[in-house]
Design a protein around this motif. Structure first.
Motif, PDB file in Angstrom:
ATOM      1  N   SER A 252     -32.262  12.448 -96.197  1.00 13.67           N
ATOM      2  CA  SER A 252     -33.298  12.093 -96.977  1.00 13.67           C
ATOM      3  C   SER A 252     -33.124  10.456 -96.051  1.00 13.67           C
ATOM      4  CB  SER A 252     -33.682  11.944 -97.889  1.00 13.67           C
ATOM      5  OG  SER A 252     -33.746  13.410 -98.553  1.00 13.67           O
ATOM      6  N   LEU A 253     -31.804   9.974 -96.233  1.00 17.17           N
ATOM      7  CA  LEU A 253     -31.289   8.786 -96.178  1.00 17.17           C
ATOM      8  C   LEU A 253     -32.097   8.096 -94.102  1.00 17.17           C
ATOM      9  CD1 LEU A 253     -28.159   7.940 -97.512  1.00 17.17           C
ATOM     10  CD2 LEU A 253     -30.421   7.323 -97.886  1.00 17.17           C
ATOM     11  N   ARG A 254     -31.525   9.618 -93.250  1.00 19.80           N
ATOM     12  CA  ARG A 254     -32.344   9.488 -92.091  1.00 19.80           C
ATOM     13  C   ARG A 254     -33.501   9.210 -91.746  1.00 19.80           C
ATOM     14  NH1 ARG A 254     -27.448  14.667 -89.819  1.00 19.80           N
ATOM     15  NH2 ARG A 254     -25.760  13.091 -89.356  1.00 19.80           N
ATOM     16  N   CYS A 255     -33.987  10.323 -92.367  1.00 24.96           N
ATOM     17  CA  CYS A 255     -35.921   9.663 -92.683  1.00 24.96           C
ATOM     18  C   CYS A 255     -36.005   8.663 -92.639  1.00 24.96           C
ATOM     19  CB  CYS A 255     -36.469  11.575 -92.850  1.00 24.96           C
ATOM     20  SG  CYS A 255     -37.538  11.541 -93.148  1.00 24.96           S
ATOM     21  N   PHE A 256     -35.410   8.192 -93.759  1.00 26.17           N
ATOM     22  CA  PHE A 256     -35.435   7.072 -94.415  1.00 26.17           C
ATOM     23  C   PHE A 256     -36.027   5.872 -93.432  1.00 26.17           C
ATOM     24  CE2 PHE A 256     -34.062   7.804 -99.133  1.00 26.17           C
ATOM     25  CZ  PHE A 256     -35.523   8.020 -99.406  1.00 26.17           C
ATOM     26  N   ALA A 257     -34.417   5.937 -92.413  1.00 31.23           N
ATOM     27  CA  ALA A 257     -33.854   5.040 -91.921  1.00 31.23           C
ATOM     28  C   ALA A 257     -34.720   5.308 -90.362  1.00 31.23           C
ATOM     29  CB  ALA A 257     -32.065   5.319 -90.826  1.00 31.23           C
ATOM     30  N   ARG A 258     -35.276   6.649 -89.822  1.00 27.91           N
ATOM     31  CA  ARG A 258     -36.658   6.561 -88.676  1.00 27.91           C
ATOM     32  C   ARG A 258     -37.825   5.647 -89.334  1.00 27.91           C
ATOM     33  NH1 ARG A 258     -34.224  12.376 -89.188  1.00 27.91           N
ATOM     34  NH2 ARG A 258     -36.021  12.585 -90.657  1.00 27.91           N
ATOM     35  N   HIS A 259     -37.995   5.081 -90.196  1.00 26.67           N
ATOM     36  CA  HIS A 259     -38.903   4.721 -90.338  1.00 26.67           C
ATOM     37  C   HIS A 259     -39.358   3.427 -90.997  1.00 26.67           C
ATOM     38  CE1 HIS A 259     -40.255   8.725 -91.966  1.00 26.67           C
ATOM     39  NE2 HIS A 259     -42.061   8.379 -91.455  1.00 26.67           N
ATOM     40  N   LEU A 260     -37.300   2.881 -90.330  1.00 24.43           N
ATOM     41  CA  LEU A 260     -37.551   1.580 -90.247  1.00 24.43           C
ATOM     42  C   LEU A 260     -37.418   0.329 -89.266  1.00 24.43           C
ATOM     43  CD1 LEU A 260     -34.169   1.369 -92.276  1.00 24.43           C
ATOM     44  CD2 LEU A 260     -36.468   0.686 -93.747  1.00 24.43           C
ATOM     45  N   GLN A 261     -38.182  -0.495 -89.796  1.00 26.80           N
ATOM     46  CA  GLN A 261     -37.854  -1.494 -88.390  1.00 26.80           C
ATOM     47  C   GLN A 261     -36.783  -1.892 -87.494  1.00 26.80           C
ATOM     48  OE1 GLN A 261     -40.823  -2.562 -86.063  1.00 26.80           O
ATOM     49  NE2 GLN A 261     -42.959  -2.200 -87.942  1.00 26.80           N
ATOM     50  N   PRO A 262     -36.450  -1.768 -86.517  1.00 30.01           N
ATOM     51  CA  PRO A 262     -34.853  -2.259 -86.159  1.00 30.01           C
ATOM     52  C   PRO A 262     -34.765  -3.472 -87.277  1.00 30.01           C
ATOM     53  CG  PRO A 262     -36.616  -2.546 -84.093  1.00 30.01           C
ATOM     54  CD  PRO A 262     -37.425  -2.627 -85.366  1.00 30.01           C
ATOM     55  N   ASP A 263     -34.987  -4.258 -87.545  1.00 31.63           N
ATOM     56  CA  ASP A 263     -34.534  -5.237 -88.813  1.00 31.63           C
ATOM     57  C   ASP A 263     -34.568  -4.713 -90.123  1.00 31.63           C
ATOM     58  OD1 ASP A 263     -36.881  -5.908 -87.863  1.00 31.63           O
ATOM     59  OD2 ASP A 263     -36.636  -7.952 -88.562  1.00 31.63           O
ATOM     60  N   GLY A 264     -35.034  -4.069 -90.043  1.00 31.91           N
ATOM     61  CA  GLY A 264     -35.683  -3.012 -91.387  1.00 31.91           C
ATOM     62  C   GLY A 264     -34.684  -3.253 -92.517  1.00 31.91           C
ATOM     63  N   LEU A 265     -34.608  -3.033 -93.816  1.00 29.33           N
ATOM     64  CA  LEU A 265     -33.878  -3.139 -94.951  1.00 29.33           C
ATOM     65  C   LEU A 265     -34.233  -2.004 -96.129  1.00 29.33           C
ATOM     66  CD1 LEU A 265     -32.241  -5.215 -96.727  1.00 29.33           C
ATOM     67  CD2 LEU A 265     -34.284  -5.450 -98.033  1.00 29.33           C
ATOM     68  N   LEU A 266     -33.285  -1.243 -96.776  1.00 22.66           N
ATOM     69  CA  LEU A 266     -33.029   0.037 -97.289  1.00 22.66           C
ATOM     70  C   LEU A 266     -33.453  -0.144 -98.477  1.00 22.66           C
ATOM     71  CD1 LEU A 266     -34.810   2.975 -97.726  1.00 22.66           C
ATOM     72  CD2 LEU A 266     -31.953   3.612 -96.322  1.00 22.66           C
ATOM     73  N   LEU A 267     -33.755   0.209 -99.606  1.00 18.88           N
ATOM     74  CA  LEU A 267     -33.085  -0.097-100.655  1.00 18.88           C
ATOM     75  C   LEU A 267     -33.422   1.314-101.612  1.00 18.88           C
ATOM     76  CD1 LEU A 267     -35.310  -3.323-101.670  1.00 18.88           C
ATOM     77  CD2 LEU A 267     -32.745  -2.920-101.091  1.00 18.88           C
ATOM     78  N   VAL A 268     -32.203   1.833-101.892  1.00 20.06           N
ATOM     79  CA  VAL A 268     -31.671   2.782-103.286  1.00 20.06           C
ATOM     80  C   VAL A 268     -31.603   2.919-104.215  1.00 20.06           C
ATOM     81  CG1 VAL A 268     -31.267   5.180-102.780  1.00 20.06           C
ATOM     82  CG2 VAL A 268     -31.754   4.336-100.603  1.00 20.06           C
ATOM     83  N   GLU A 269     -32.183   3.174-105.432  1.00 15.06           N
ATOM     84  CA  GLU A 269     -32.105   3.034-106.387  1.00 15.06           C
ATOM     85  C   GLU A 269     -31.179   3.827-107.021  1.00 15.06           C
ATOM     86  OE1 GLU A 269     -32.497   1.460-111.346  1.00 15.06           O
ATOM     87  OE2 GLU A 269     -34.219   2.599-109.073  1.00 15.06           O
ATOM     88  N   PRO A 270     -29.858   4.886-107.636  1.00 15.54           N
ATOM     89  CA  PRO A 270     -28.684   6.404-107.276  1.00 15.54           C
ATOM     90  C   PRO A 270     -29.754   6.280-108.990  1.00 15.54           C
ATOM     91  CG  PRO A 270     -27.386   4.202-107.722  1.00 15.54           C
ATOM     92  CD  PRO A 270     -29.086   3.708-107.660  1.00 15.54           C
TER      93      PRO A 270
END
Length: 296
Positions: free
Chosen positions: A178-196
């Motif tokens: 999932s995290l890899r999938c999220f990362a593929r959808h990020l712009q080069p300087d993009g930000l990922l937020l995940v609430e556990p």
């Protein structure tokens, strides 16, 4: 008729108003795609027919029987406060951000509030949630898909996955996917937020618990729940009593979420090529992982 053997599917008994489409399908000779796939505690693996686009067999559709009542049941949740905190965090860490992808967006309530500031798209596992999210954010693109296996065809300044949805992935390998999938959808300087979901050390036996009931003229909903733990897997048992002018019926959902320690989660981010840090508070007290692609 409702107690006849013909009304048993995958070992589960169907009853009440909500199951009439399945009854018609059974009595009609099982032609075409079944309208529902047994009870919510089953996975889509038990469904014989075609799956919605983006979904794969073995994917649990937890709210398929209660989706239409979801917003009323969660009326107590402080979506506005959470969205305000997320917006403030994004503006502090990525002030030029314009686009946001909300993964596991539910009915789109966070998306609706954040759409005042960002161009928001979303992904949800439950197709009925997607329908509701599209109504709330008509300018966005919302699709039904598994968070491990989706491709929107766009990249975003921010990708978020809130309300502990990542906990539904019971194996570390799936979290990394999932995290890899999220990362593929990020712009080069993009930000990922995940609430556990909560950590193993923070888990406590709670319940039984009753959500504030829905008490409207044409609808009454009571949801009671209890939680159990076996090893690193927690099970939340939700039992609903739902009354409409036409009928009173009962639904059961079994939600299974994995307990991951902070160090484990950080290792999953690293395996997905992401540099992450952990905020122990987050938007609602369960913490938040803040990540960027490594090297950005």
């Amino acid at each position: 008729l409702l107690n006849s053997p013909a009304y048993l599917v995958e070992g589960d008994v169907f009853n009440g108003r909500a199951h009439l489409p399945m009854l018609r399908w059974l009595l009609g000779g099982r032609q075409g795609t079944p309208p529902i796939c047994a009870r919510a505690r089953h996975t889509i693996e038990s469904c014989d027919g075609a799956l919605p686009s983006g979904l794969r067999r073995g994917t649990a559709a937890m709210f398929s029987r209660t989706a239409e009542y979801y917003d009323r049941i969660y009326a107590w949740k402080d979506y506005a406060g959470e969205a305000a905190r997320i917006r403030a965090l994004i503006e502090s860490l990525h002030p030029t951000a314009q686009t946001l992808l909300d993964v596991a967006c539910g009915t789109g309530e966070h998306a609706r509030l954040l759409a005042a500031r960002f161009a928001v798209d979303g992904v949800a596992l439950e197709p009925e949630f997607v329908v509701q999210a599209r109504r709330k954010v008509p300018t966005g693109e919302f699709v039904a898909a598994d968070m491990r296996h989706f491709d929107i065809g766009k990249r975003y300044d921010v990708v978020q996955c809130l309300f502990s949805s990542i906990g539904y992935l019971l194996h570390g390998d799936d979290v990394v996917k999932s995290l890899r999938c999220f990362a593929r959808h990020l712009q080069p300087d993009g930000l990922l937020l995940v609430e556990p979901w909560i950590t193993p050390g923070a888990w406590q036996q709670v319940g039984p618990h009753m959500t504030p009931p829905v008490d409207e003229p044409g609808l009454k909903v009571v949801r009671m729940s209890r939680s159990t733990r076996e090893g690193r897997i927690t099970t939340l048992e939700f039992q609903y009593l739902i009354a409409t002018p036409e009928a009173i019926f009962h639904e059961v959902e079994m939600h299974r979420l994995a307990l991951y320690a902070v160090d484990e989660m950080l290792s999953f981010f690293a395996a997905a090529g992401l540099a992450a840090e952990h905020d122990p508070k987050g938007p609602r007290g369960r913490g938040l992982y803040i990540a960027r692609r490594a090297g950005d």
